[in-house]
Scaffold this motif. Sequence first.
Motif, PDB file in Angstrom:
ATOM      1  N   VAL A 269       0.861  -1.193   0.000  1.00  0.00           N
ATOM      2  CA  VAL A 269       0.000   0.000   0.000  1.00  0.00           C
ATOM      3  C   VAL A 269       0.891   1.233   0.000  1.00  0.00           C
ATOM      4  CG1 VAL A 269      -1.978   1.132   1.072  1.00  0.00           C
ATOM      5  CG2 VAL A 269      -1.623  -1.290   1.436  1.00  0.00           C
ATOM      6  N   ARG A 270       1.580   1.515  -1.100  1.00  0.00           N
ATOM      7  CA  ARG A 270       2.342   2.759  -1.192  1.00  0.00           C
ATOM      8  C   ARG A 270       1.436   3.809  -1.806  1.00  0.00           C
ATOM      9  NH1 ARG A 270       8.126   3.055  -3.932  1.00  0.00           N
ATOM     10  NH2 ARG A 270       8.651   2.198  -1.915  1.00  0.00           N
ATOM     11  N   GLY A 271       1.287   4.906  -1.112  1.00  0.00           N
ATOM     12  CA  GLY A 271       0.383   5.923  -1.593  1.00  0.00           C
ATOM     13  C   GLY A 271      -0.846   5.991  -0.711  1.00  0.00           C
ATOM     14  N   THR A 272      -1.976   6.380  -1.265  1.00  0.00           N
ATOM     15  CA  THR A 272      -3.180   6.636  -0.489  1.00  0.00           C
ATOM     16  C   THR A 272      -4.354   5.863  -1.072  1.00  0.00           C
ATOM     17  OG1 THR A 272      -2.359   8.855   0.013  1.00  0.00           O
ATOM     18  CG2 THR A 272      -4.706   8.443   0.375  1.00  0.00           C
ATOM     19  N   ARG A 273      -5.096   5.212  -0.199  1.00  0.00           N
ATOM     20  CA  ARG A 273      -6.259   4.446  -0.636  1.00  0.00           C
ATOM     21  C   ARG A 273      -7.219   5.347  -1.407  1.00  0.00           C
ATOM     22  NH1 ARG A 273      -8.529  -0.326   0.587  1.00  0.00           N
ATOM     23  NH2 ARG A 273     -10.794  -0.524   0.507  1.00  0.00           N
ATOM     24  N   GLY A 274      -7.703   4.843  -2.511  1.00  0.00           N
ATOM     25  CA  GLY A 274      -8.570   5.623  -3.373  1.00  0.00           C
ATOM     26  C   GLY A 274      -7.864   6.117  -4.612  1.00  0.00           C
TER      27      GLY A 274
ATOM     28  N   GLU B  27      -2.301  -2.410 -10.060  1.00  0.00           N
ATOM     29  CA  GLU B  27      -1.092  -3.248 -10.001  1.00  0.00           C
ATOM     30  C   GLU B  27      -0.433  -3.243  -8.630  1.00  0.00           C
ATOM     31  OE1 GLU B  27      -0.042   0.439 -12.609  1.00  0.00           O
ATOM     32  OE2 GLU B  27      -1.733  -0.917 -12.302  1.00  0.00           O
ATOM     33  N   TRP B  28      -0.744  -2.234  -7.767  1.00  0.00           N
ATOM     34  CA  TRP B  28      -0.205  -2.250  -6.400  1.00  0.00           C
ATOM     35  C   TRP B  28      -0.690  -3.473  -5.641  1.00  0.00           C
ATOM     36  CZ3 TRP B  28       3.782   0.447  -5.049  1.00  0.00           C
ATOM     37  CH2 TRP B  28       3.998   1.715  -5.586  1.00  0.00           C
ATOM     38  N   HIS B  29      -1.871  -3.994  -5.999  1.00  0.00           N
ATOM     39  CA  HIS B  29      -2.468  -5.109  -5.277  1.00  0.00           C
ATOM     40  C   HIS B  29      -2.083  -6.463  -5.863  1.00  0.00           C
ATOM     41  CE1 HIS B  29      -5.118  -2.230  -3.186  1.00  0.00           C
ATOM     42  NE2 HIS B  29      -5.163  -1.618  -4.352  1.00  0.00           N
ATOM     43  N   LYS B  30      -1.280  -6.467  -6.936  1.00  0.00           N
ATOM     44  CA  LYS B  30      -0.960  -7.722  -7.622  1.00  0.00           C
ATOM     45  C   LYS B  30       0.498  -8.114  -7.516  1.00  0.00           C
ATOM     46  CE  LYS B  30      -4.337  -6.531 -11.198  1.00  0.00           C
ATOM     47  NZ  LYS B  30      -4.499  -6.250 -12.655  1.00  0.00           N
ATOM     48  N   ASN B  31       1.277  -7.401  -6.672  1.00  0.00           N
ATOM     49  CA  ASN B  31       2.722  -7.630  -6.601  1.00  0.00           C
ATOM     50  C   ASN B  31       3.358  -7.512  -7.974  1.00  0.00           C
ATOM     51  OD1 ASN B  31       2.910  -8.019  -3.840  1.00  0.00           O
ATOM     52  ND2 ASN B  31       2.372 -10.181  -3.995  1.00  0.00           N
ATOM     53  N   ALA B  32       2.788  -6.656  -8.834  1.00  0.00           N
ATOM     54  CA  ALA B  32       3.321  -6.459 -10.180  1.00  0.00           C
ATOM     55  C   ALA B  32       4.333  -5.310 -10.156  1.00  0.00           C
ATOM     56  CB  ALA B  32       2.182  -6.139 -11.142  1.00  0.00           C
TER      57      ALA B  32
ATOM     58  N   ALA C 142       1.403   3.883 -12.936  1.00  0.00           N
ATOM     59  CA  ALA C 142       0.715   3.970 -11.644  1.00  0.00           C
ATOM     60  C   ALA C 142       0.366   5.425 -11.333  1.00  0.00           C
ATOM     61  CB  ALA C 142       1.590   3.381 -10.537  1.00  0.00           C
ATOM     62  N   ASP C 143       1.274   6.359 -11.691  1.00  0.00           N
ATOM     63  CA  ASP C 143       0.972   7.782 -11.515  1.00  0.00           C
ATOM     64  C   ASP C 143      -0.140   8.227 -12.457  1.00  0.00           C
ATOM     65  OD1 ASP C 143       4.302   9.144 -10.799  1.00  0.00           O
ATOM     66  OD2 ASP C 143       2.860   8.058  -9.574  1.00  0.00           O
ATOM     67  N   VAL C 144      -0.168   7.657 -13.668  1.00  0.00           N
ATOM     68  CA  VAL C 144      -1.216   8.020 -14.628  1.00  0.00           C
ATOM     69  C   VAL C 144      -2.592   7.669 -14.056  1.00  0.00           C
ATOM     70  CG1 VAL C 144      -2.143   7.604 -16.941  1.00  0.00           C
ATOM     71  CG2 VAL C 144       0.329   7.734 -16.590  1.00  0.00           C
ATOM     72  N   TYR C 145      -2.688   6.477 -13.409  1.00  0.00           N
ATOM     73  CA  TYR C 145      -3.961   6.074 -12.800  1.00  0.00           C
ATOM     74  C   TYR C 145      -4.363   7.075 -11.710  1.00  0.00           C
ATOM     75  CZ  TYR C 145      -7.495   3.203 -10.494  1.00  0.00           C
ATOM     76  OH  TYR C 145      -8.654   2.744  -9.958  1.00  0.00           O
ATOM     77  N   SER C 146      -3.420   7.407 -10.804  1.00  0.00           N
ATOM     78  CA  SER C 146      -3.742   8.351  -9.722  1.00  0.00           C
ATOM     79  C   SER C 146      -4.164   9.700 -10.286  1.00  0.00           C
ATOM     80  CB  SER C 146      -2.526   8.509  -8.801  1.00  0.00           C
ATOM     81  OG  SER C 146      -2.126   7.271  -8.278  1.00  0.00           O
TER      82      SER C 146
ATOM     83  N   GLY D  71     -10.807   1.086 -14.463  1.00  0.00           N
ATOM     84  CA  GLY D  71     -10.362   0.200 -13.391  1.00  0.00           C
ATOM     85  C   GLY D  71     -11.145   0.439 -12.127  1.00  0.00           C
ATOM     86  N   PHE D  72     -10.765  -0.296 -11.053  1.00  0.00           N
ATOM     87  CA  PHE D  72     -11.507  -0.156  -9.804  1.00  0.00           C
ATOM     88  C   PHE D  72     -10.858   0.877  -8.924  1.00  0.00           C
ATOM     89  CE2 PHE D  72      -8.496  -2.188  -7.005  1.00  0.00           C
ATOM     90  CZ  PHE D  72      -7.762  -3.004  -7.869  1.00  0.00           C
ATOM     91  N   SER D  73     -11.634   1.421  -8.008  1.00  0.00           N
ATOM     92  CA  SER D  73     -11.122   2.397  -7.052  1.00  0.00           C
ATOM     93  C   SER D  73     -10.568   1.662  -5.863  1.00  0.00           C
ATOM     94  CB  SER D  73     -12.242   3.350  -6.619  1.00  0.00           C
ATOM     95  OG  SER D  73     -11.751   4.300  -5.739  1.00  0.00           O
ATOM     96  N   SER D  74      -9.281   1.867  -5.584  1.00  0.00           N
ATOM     97  CA  SER D  74      -8.613   1.083  -4.544  1.00  0.00           C
ATOM     98  C   SER D  74      -8.834   1.694  -3.190  1.00  0.00           C
ATOM     99  CB  SER D  74      -7.132   0.992  -4.838  1.00  0.00           C
ATOM    100  OG  SER D  74      -6.593   2.267  -5.014  1.00  0.00           O
TER     101      SER D  74
END
Length: 830
Positions: free
Chosen positions: A709-714, A719-724, A730-734, A827-830
């Motif tokens: 969980v690096r960063g902030t939920r939401g 890919e943070w949740h898949k050990n990928a 990842a920044d583009v998604y945020s 994608g889904f909201s983490s």
Amino acid sequence: MNLPFLLLKRYQFLFFLSISCNRCTKEFIERKVLATTYNPWLFSLMASATSCILFLLIFSLAFALEAARPRQSNITLDSSLHPSTNPTSWLSPNGRFAFGFYPEGAGFSIGIWLVASSENTTVIWTADRDDPPVTENAVLKLTQEGVKLLQNSEWRLISKIYTSTDAFSASMLDSGNFVIYDPNFDVIWKTFDHPTDTIMAGQVLPARSELVSSVSETNHSSGKFHLKMQNDGNLVLYPVASSDSPEDAYWASQTDRDGYQSLNLDDDGRLYLLNGNVTYSLRSGFRNGTTLVYRATLGVDGIFRLYCHYLKLNKEQVLAEIPEFTDRCEIKGTCGVNSYCTSTDQQVVCKCLPGFDYLDTSRTSSGCTRNFTTSGCHSNNDNTTYMSTLENVNWMVDAYSAPWLVTSKEDCRDACLKDCNCDAALFQESTCRKQEFPLRYGMRDTDDYTTTFIKQVNISAGGRPGTSHAESPAAAPIITTKRKFSAKILLVSVAVIIGIISTLAALMFFFYRYQARRYRRMWRNKEPALVDEIAPRSFSYHELREATDGFMEELGKGAFGTVFKGTLPRGQRVIAVKRLEKVVDEGEREFRTEMRTIGRTHHKNLVRLLGFCDEGTNRLLVYEYMSNGSLADLIFKADGHPDWDERVRIVLDIARGIHYLHEECETRIIHCDIKPQNILMDDNWTAKISDFGLAKLLMPSQTRTFTVVRGTRGYLAPEWHKNAPISVKADVYSFGIVLLEIVCCRRNMELEAEEDVVTLLDWVHNCLMAGELEELVPDEVDMIELNRLVKVGLWCTQSEPGSRPSMKNVVMMLEGNVDISLPLTAGFSS
């Protein structure tokens, strides 16, 4: 109750059941002669014997099925292993596979290996592969939570071996699969579900899973290549250090959109993709046998190989290679950025671009970096730059402008030379393409007629051109003109010089102390804004404590530390001082180097680093003060929101700042925590990104925590949740989440809202599909612009990183320079 006791109870029950049934059968036979005189006795005895035998058969079958389950539960709770004293491993029943400690580097790693002989072992799985090896004092123990490791007097769970229900026992199976059972002997965890670089016969690699190569044959940490079983049914090989886009792939099964859901290796050595009952064979089967073991491993060189181990002969054979390249340079990522690959007799050599040196001379494949520094933008107006030439090397084309036709090589070279943004240019068949560093996937090819021009800096510009490369042009000769002086002129000149030196010496003697004090006072009081043009200023802890009045006024607290308001003396410049927490315990030189790397970032949409302190255990950063707070304060306040034009401008500010971090910095930076709280507003309400580049300063333990969980939920990408592997996508998604929050002036998750609008991402997608975008905004807006921003936000939040655009393309879409197609489901909201 242990396993032997359970088995004994079952055998006792079956024994007594058998005796009872035998008695019934004997009584039936003895009384059969009375059947003609007393038929009811015959009927009851037949029924009794039949029921007893049927009951016995049912229990015998159940026991046989239970016994046939491949559990071999020979590892009980609290069983332990030690690296240097027996037992060091748990063996499978046939002795072919072992789970435990194996030597690696200066210590031991934890994993599974195939035991071909005492001298020949092959590692097929490694736990926590990117952690350093453990010492000989470590202990491994099976507990109810999973497998725990004792290291440095502390117990911790192996990150990949933990269970959601209580464990009861474990087994190392003959298939090479290490499994953990619950009290009902159901498998609750197995290594086959968590592969590293290998799959074994009988193992499945499902969709959205991957294999990652090792660093070397003796170092099983994560390497440079990965094999992905994509959700679209395509099996693809990529370099790890890439965005996993189609341009990055160096091999694919070409089965996308065919619905294949897994990669399989069967006991006959057949490697195939599977979709229900439909298979797609990658390599044909061979044969089965009790002394044959099949495995498929992604090698350190990026080749996916199918092996057969002949245990009786104690040898292994490579049965197939994917891909079947004759030239290893065709594997993208074999050589790092700013280097190109050459091969002779299957020997790969990585060479740096002219003006570049290896990042690591012991690992020449790791890439290259400039061996000179630049100051400012040079467009060759004062002959400060020149171009080196490299022939017959092709690259991945990533031009920042459209290619154009030129009449000669010289036109292409001169166009790059005069462009401040151009680092290199590629000329081929009258076409010129301008490139920025880094250049990727370079490969020497005598049949490729590409000419590469690389911009260099002359000594006169303050740079240090490379001279160690054959391709670098020789430095321009310095022409000196000999002048003849007469003896008289020479004597006069010497006398004048001596007089001047004597006068200067006298002046220095009288005014030295005054001048020294003056210079020291000027340096101490100099504004950081004047100093940081060269590098961020180094402050003492005492100076910053005084500037913040003993760290009195707290501005905020974040993941990296606490921020205080302060004022520098004399200049009265207001600053923000961030006191870092849990930073890496590294030397002064390394910390200062990191600060200068961050300090060299110059962009109007990044918060400027003015200075730092690394005194003792104190690590503090000094930033420009942002008077108008954060973006979160601006868009989430209840009493009003920025107007539409202001919101559009803020979105572009943020996008340009992230684009600079990703593609225009000398060192690429992944922020990892893009959110409104980290976007600050200056006096002119310009949005600026803060806290970039700080993740690398965290302690290793904190880094491992943030791997999940690096960063902030939401704002976390899937890919943070898949050990990928985490990339700039990842920044583009945020950013996509933040964009939608700015557009709608609401948070990405509002639990008190109506059910169908709780999650912002789902609500926006539904409104777009229904043609009801006006429901999203609290005010009157430009609907064409709203449609464009919503589409950009949904493209940025795609589940697959490869489907998300780069920040360069995001900026172009926001500016309206390109058409935007209808996005896929977000994608889904983490």
